[in-house]
Design an enzyme around this catalytic site. Structure first.
Site, mmCIF file in Angstrom:
data_model
loop_
_atom_site.group_PDB
_atom_site.id
_atom_site.type_symbol
_atom_site.label_atom_id
_atom_site.label_comp_id
_atom_site.label_asym_id
_atom_site.label_seq_id
_atom_site.Cartn_x
_atom_site.Cartn_y
_atom_site.Cartn_z
ATOM 1 N N SER A 1 23.106 28.587 36.524
ATOM 2 C CA SER A 1 22.852 28.025 35.411
ATOM 3 C C SER A 1 21.335 27.613 35.376
ATOM 4 O O SER A 1 20.218 28.307 35.739
ATOM 5 C CB SER A 1 23.671 26.758 35.232
ATOM 6 O OG SER A 1 23.641 26.459 33.985
ATOM 7 N N HIS B 1 31.424 29.193 30.990
ATOM 8 C CA HIS B 1 30.199 28.752 31.883
ATOM 9 C C HIS B 1 30.787 27.836 33.045
ATOM 10 O O HIS B 1 31.537 27.032 32.864
ATOM 11 C CB HIS B 1 29.270 27.957 31.003
ATOM 12 C CG HIS B 1 27.906 27.712 31.661
ATOM 13 N ND1 HIS B 1 26.878 28.680 32.039
ATOM 14 C CD2 HIS B 1 27.656 26.420 32.482
ATOM 15 C CE1 HIS B 1 25.862 27.946 32.678
ATOM 16 N NE2 HIS B 1 26.563 26.998 32.922
ATOM 17 N N ASP C 1 30.743 32.223 27.465
ATOM 18 C CA ASP C 1 29.483 31.587 27.563
ATOM 19 C C ASP C 1 28.286 31.487 26.727
ATOM 20 O O ASP C 1 28.094 32.524 26.654
ATOM 21 C CB ASP C 1 29.070 31.933 29.272
ATOM 22 C CG ASP C 1 27.988 30.997 29.603
ATOM 23 O OD1 ASP C 1 27.586 29.969 29.159
ATOM 24 O OD2 ASP C 1 27.575 31.091 30.875
#
Length: 325
Positions: free
Chosen positions: A159, A280, A250
């Site tokens: 991320s 995600h 995501d």
């Protein structure tokens, strides 16, 4: 029974059905310390695997001491991975990603060095990147005392940590510092947040558009945004082999896959794998799905070999090659 193509894996039903679990821009009356405590506590509950050894160190940094944690899969000499944790530049620490680092270390056979970089909004760009670079410089200086291979150091992150890892790799390329791989797990890359997946999955999939806007505002800080924050515009030529993981549901899916196409066009050895049904953060949720460890294993399999594999873009968890763009 196969899962439908238009819905996340049922393993996430309880998580996605609880509105308290959605990441969104907080109201102004909430204290950041309370938000961090709650967010970090959730991630820190992930089950952990054993490694041969774990050691905490403190290294000098441009803004003060930087905590790092080493995970050794073996007590013998090994290559290394510098790991940058996710959390939207705002959350995350060594404990939130302890389980992921252990899994990555065991799967890759490398010593993972996790960096507890400074967080936004108190420390906007380039604080996190500067801390990651300082940790890498320390690691390179101390390879002999740490019994690590100085010629085999990779960078990785999930991320927002993927943004930091890629930014660090770009700095290393420009400064002539060798790296042998980049591992990116659903990386956060595009401040515009206007891709098809960002719009389609803006609500209802845990990571929301309002949180992403808040994260970018915090990371960029006040005033005119540094163009180096937007990695969608970076020149990618000359980067080491790269592995990218994305998730079907995501908001960040399309920017990670666009990066893979750009890397391929820049003649970088790149492998992309999209995981169907995933959301995600799934790679940090092995307690909900075995696909979490499978994704880490895929990244590890690309980082582990001493020789880079042939360039490829993979369309799904089966790894069947697909050429995009």
């Amino acid at each position: 029974m196969p899962m439908p193509d238009d819905a996340p894996d049922p393993a996430f039903d309880a998580l996605l059905g609880d509105p308290r679990m959605a990441l969104r821009r907080p109201p102004p009356h909430l204290f950041l310390t309370d938000l961090r405590r709650a967010a970090n506590a959730f991630q820190a509950r992930t089950p952990r695997s054993d490694v041969a050894a774990v050691a905490d160190h403190v290294v000098p940094g441009p803004g003060g001491p930087i905590p790092v944690r080493l995970y050794r899969p073996t007590l013998e000499r090994a290559a290394a991975i510098l790991f940058c944790h996710g959390g939207g530049f705002i959350f995350g620490n060594l404990d939130t990603h302890d389980a992921m680092c252990r899994t990555l270390s065991n799967a890759s056979g490398r010593t993972v060095v996790a960096v507890d970089y400074r967080l936004a909004p108190e420390h906007p760009f380039p604080a996190a990147l500067d801390d990651a670079q300082a940790a890498l410089e320390w690691l390179r200086r101390e390879t002999r005392s740490l019994d690590l291979d100085p010629d085999r150091i990779a960078v990785a992150g999930d991320s927002a940590g993927g943004h930091v890892a890629l930014g660090l790799a770009l700095r290393c390329r420009d400064e002539g510092v060798p790296l042998d791989h980049i591992g990116l797990i659903y990386p956060l890359l595009d401040p515009a947040g206007d891709s098809t997946s960002a719009v389609e999955f803006a609500q209802g999939y845990m990571l929301t558009a309002s949180f992403l806007a808040w994260a970018w505002d915090a990371y960029r800080g006040g005033g005119v945004a540094d163009p180096a924050v937007d990695l969608t515009r970076a020149d990618l030529h000359g980067l080491p082999a790269t592995t990218i993981v994305t998730a079907q549901f995501d908001p960040l899916r399309d920017e990670g896959e666009a990066l893979a196409r750009r890397l391929s066009n820049a003649e970088v050895d790149v492998a992309l794998r999209r995981y169907p049904g995933m959301i995600h953060g799934f790679a940090g949720l092995p307690q909900l799905t075995p696909v979490a460890d499978a994704a880490i294993a895929f990244v590890a399999s690309r980082i582990a070999p001493s020789q880079a594999s042939a360039p490829q873009l993979s369309g799904g968890p089966s790894g069947s090659p697909r050429r995009d763009g």
